[in-house]
Design an enzyme around this catalytic site. Structure first.
Site, PDB file in Angstrom:
ATOM      1  N   LYS A 272      75.442  38.609  17.200  1.00 31.78           N
ATOM      2  CA  LYS A 272      74.015  38.606  16.874  1.00 31.78           C
ATOM      3  C   LYS A 272      73.587  39.983  16.363  1.00 31.78           C
ATOM      4  CE  LYS A 272      72.548  35.233  20.395  1.00 31.78           C
ATOM      5  NZ  LYS A 272      71.961  34.240  19.478  1.00 31.78           N
TER       6      LYS A 272
ATOM      7  N   ARG B 201      76.315  24.737  23.841  1.00 26.58           N
ATOM      8  CA  ARG B 201      76.748  23.333  23.775  1.00 26.58           C
ATOM      9  C   ARG B 201      78.187  23.184  24.236  1.00 26.58           C
ATOM     10  NH1 ARG B 201      75.223  23.386  17.502  1.00 26.58           N
ATOM     11  NH2 ARG B 201      73.806  24.922  18.388  1.00 26.58           N
TER      12      ARG B 201
HETATM   13  N1  BES Z   1      71.068  31.382  23.141  1.00 27.03           N
HETATM   14  C1  BES Z   1      70.960  31.095  21.769  1.00 27.03           C
HETATM   15  C2  BES Z   1      69.642  30.399  21.416  1.00 27.03           C
HETATM   16  C3  BES Z   1      68.401  31.204  21.628  1.00 27.03           C
HETATM   17  C4  BES Z   1      67.919  32.010  20.625  1.00 27.03           C
HETATM   18  C5  BES Z   1      67.693  31.114  22.802  1.00 27.03           C
HETATM   19  C6  BES Z   1      66.755  32.738  20.808  1.00 27.03           C
HETATM   20  C7  BES Z   1      66.549  31.841  22.987  1.00 27.03           C
HETATM   21  C8  BES Z   1      66.067  32.655  21.986  1.00 27.03           C
HETATM   22  C9  BES Z   1      72.103  30.197  21.328  1.00 27.03           C
HETATM   23  O1  BES Z   1      73.297  30.366  22.001  1.00 27.03           O
HETATM   24  C10 BES Z   1      72.364  30.504  19.906  1.00 27.03           C
HETATM   25  O2  BES Z   1      72.774  31.584  19.624  1.00 27.03           O
HETATM   26  N2  BES Z   1      72.108  29.547  19.046  1.00 27.03           N
HETATM   27  C11 BES Z   1      72.298  29.730  17.659  1.00 27.03           C
HETATM   28  C12 BES Z   1      72.955  28.504  17.124  1.00 27.03           C
HETATM   29  C13 BES Z   1      73.452  28.638  15.728  1.00 27.03           C
HETATM   30  C14 BES Z   1      74.613  29.594  15.674  1.00 27.03           C
HETATM   31  C15 BES Z   1      73.860  27.282  15.232  1.00 27.03           C
HETATM   32  C16 BES Z   1      70.912  29.924  17.041  1.00 27.03           C
HETATM   33  O3  BES Z   1      69.963  29.330  17.513  1.00 27.03           O
HETATM   34  O4  BES Z   1      70.820  30.725  16.112  1.00 27.03           O
HETATM   35 MN    MN Z   2      74.508  31.874  21.146  1.00 30.66          MN
END
Ligand code: BES
Ligand code: MN
Ligand code: ZN
Length: 491
Positions: free
Chosen positions: A268, A342
């Site tokens: 990230k 997931r």
């Molecule tokens: N934990 C994150 C989702 C999230 C983002 C929760 C911001 C709370 C605040 C999750 O694991 C994630 O990174 N999801 C990605 C999925 C994508 C790679 C398909 C996302 O939402 O960008």
């Molecule tokens: Mn994630």
């Protein structure tokens, strides 16, 4: 916060709050305030444009015997059926007085004819709003420190104490969830999460079982272990059982417990990454719900499961393109290591269904940023394969203020996660990102199981204070699950 109930105002020093309905005659509500305080209060209300809207406050000091007393008039609004009305009144007052210098608040309901239940709700709102976690703040200034310690609700009908019992268990659950969600990831990681939950839950009579990485490897938790393998903190599956319902089949709640989500190799951006300490908000909610349910000795069998792992980049981390075999036997191409929630949930769901054969399975997860894009911070997203279950969760959410908004599932979305090399891939296109995450999970739901997935990414944490929480961890989901159990499994 100490919350207590009494027939009439105590002696001594305290701030006094008087709730007022829109249609009330102010003079009636101020009957307990001696002149000239009563006239002053009426004048102050007018001067501060206090129109008794729900949550509005007018504040002044009046002479009361030989003390100067802080007096707050608080609006109840006009709609007696407003959801969360009483909680909000308590929360508003506590939020206002928490660091005011006042140590005691008396909320005087005399003459309103309110039930003990309403009084308990006011106390609950006040206590919920007062929760803070200051253990790491060794240099809090005198004026930043909370002063409010006691809340006394007076003048309600009987039954406040009894009504308070169940709510105080709920409050314990919400507080525990907030604590878990607030703790940073160097303190709270899979093993320490387990130990903290154990310490809190075993004394309440909850059975704890833990699957460590060795056990999970033996059983074939390939999806969950793949997520954890880049971290020096080993993953855990935490199982919490509350057996209050005799021979009934258990209801299973599963929480995403990523104690920190860097994204892994699909790392990230740096800005805001600290928020990912609360990527265990689903697991936090499930664990807090167990505290609430056991604390009030719910007459139901509940299994709470937390899929705990830390998602880190490392020489041993899983790579984009890796194919893992989940516990279900289905293979997954890990296109993006940041879509890890997931993966851990998939194995936890399979294990739970094999072990407990539940009719009802609900998972909670801070699963997708896309959920926040869709719903903002007002509703958690709900996905379900069963209209009845969706309706019951919706009703529970409305009743407690943990609002849910149903989102679609379906074949066209499911097609989007087909893989060239494996049974599925772990991400779809950017569009509909919360839905492709949900249909991914649905592939791990066994025939006949009523399943709901709650994506609480926008709800577990708040950048600003709400009626019942300060900024930070909200405890979203705990009251929802508690109510869902109370309304549907304790008959
Ligand atoms: N934990 C994150 C989702 C999230 C983002 C929760 C911001 C709370 C605040 C999750 O694991 C994630 O990174 N999801 C990605 C999925 C994508 C790679 C398909 C996302 O939402 O960008
Ligand atoms: Mn994630
Ligand atoms: Zn995540």
């Amino acid at each position: 916060m100490n919350v207590s109930f009494a027939p009439a105002r105590p002696a001594g020093a305290y701030a006094l709050a008087i709730p007022v309905w829109s249609e009330d005659l102010l003079a009636d509500r101020l009957a307990g305030v001696a002149e000239p305080g009563r006239t002053l209060a009426a004048r102050a209300a007018e001067a501060q444009r206090f129109e008794r809207e729900l949550g509005a406050v007018a504040e002044l000091f009046v002479q009361d015997g030989d003390t100067a007393r802080r007096l707050l008039l608080v609006g109840l609004g006009a709609n007696r059926d407003e959801q969360g009305l009483y909680e909000r009144v308590g929360g508003t007052l506590a939020g206002r007085l928490l660091i005011s210098g006042e140590t005691r608040l008396v909320i005087d309901l005399s003459g309103l004819g309110l039930s003990g239940e309403a009084a308990a709700r006011i106390g609950f709102g006040a206590a919920a709003r007062s929760w803070r976690y200051d253990i790491y703040r060794t240099k809090l200034g005198r004026k930043q420190k909370p002063t409010l310690e006691d809340i006394v609700v007076v003048g309600a009908e009987d039954g406040a104490e009894t009504a308070w019992q169940a709510r105080s268990a709920l409050l314990d659950g919400i507080s525990f969830t907030r604590e878990l969600v607030t703790e940073p990831a160097n303190i709270l990681y899979p093993e320490s999460f387990v130990e903290r939950a154990r310490k809190r839950l075993e004394p309440l009579g909850v059975e704890i079982e833990v699957l460590d990485e060795k056990k999970m490897a033996e059983l074939g938790f390939g999806a969950l272990l793949g997520v954890g393998q880049g971290s020096v903190k080993p993953p855990r599956l935490l199982v919490m059982r509350w057996n209050g319902g005799g021979a009934a089949k258990p209801v299973v709640f599963i929480g995403k417990g990523i104690t920190f989500d860097t994204g892994g190799i699909s790392i990230k951006p740096a800005a805001g990454m600290e928020a990912m300490k609360w990527d265990m908000g689903g697991a936090g909610a499930v664990t807090g719900a167990m505290v609430a349910l056991a604390g009030r000795k719910a007459k139901a069998n509940i299994v709470g499961i937390c899929a705990l792992a830390e998602n880190m980049p490392d020489g041993n981390a899983q790579r984009p393109g890796d194919v893992v075999t989940s516990l279900s036997g289905q293979t997954i191409e890990v296109i993006n290591t940041d879509a890890e929630g997931r993966l851990v949930l998939a194995d936890a769901m399979t294990w739970a269904q094999r072990e407990y054969k539940p009719e009802t399975l609900v998972d909670l997860a801070t699963l997708t940023g896309a959920m926040i894009i869709a719903l903002g911070h007002e509703y958690g997203g709900m996905f379900s394969n069963d209209d009845g279950l969706a309706a019951r969760l919706d009703a529970a959410g409305r009743a407690v203020g943990d609002k849910l908004w149903r989102m679609p599932l379906g074949e066209p979305y499911d097609k989007l996660i087909e893989s060239q090399i494996a049974d599925m891939k772990n991400v779809g296109p950017r569009e509909g990102g919360s839905i492709t995450a949900a249909v991914f999970l649905q592939r791990f739901v066994e025939n006949g199981v009523k399943w709901a997935h709650l994506d609480i990414a926008g709800m577990a944490w708040s950048e600003k204070a709400g009626h019942l929480y300060d900024k930070g961890a909200t405890g979203f989901g705990v009251a929802l699950l508690d109510r869902f159990v109370a309304d549907n499994f304790e008959g």
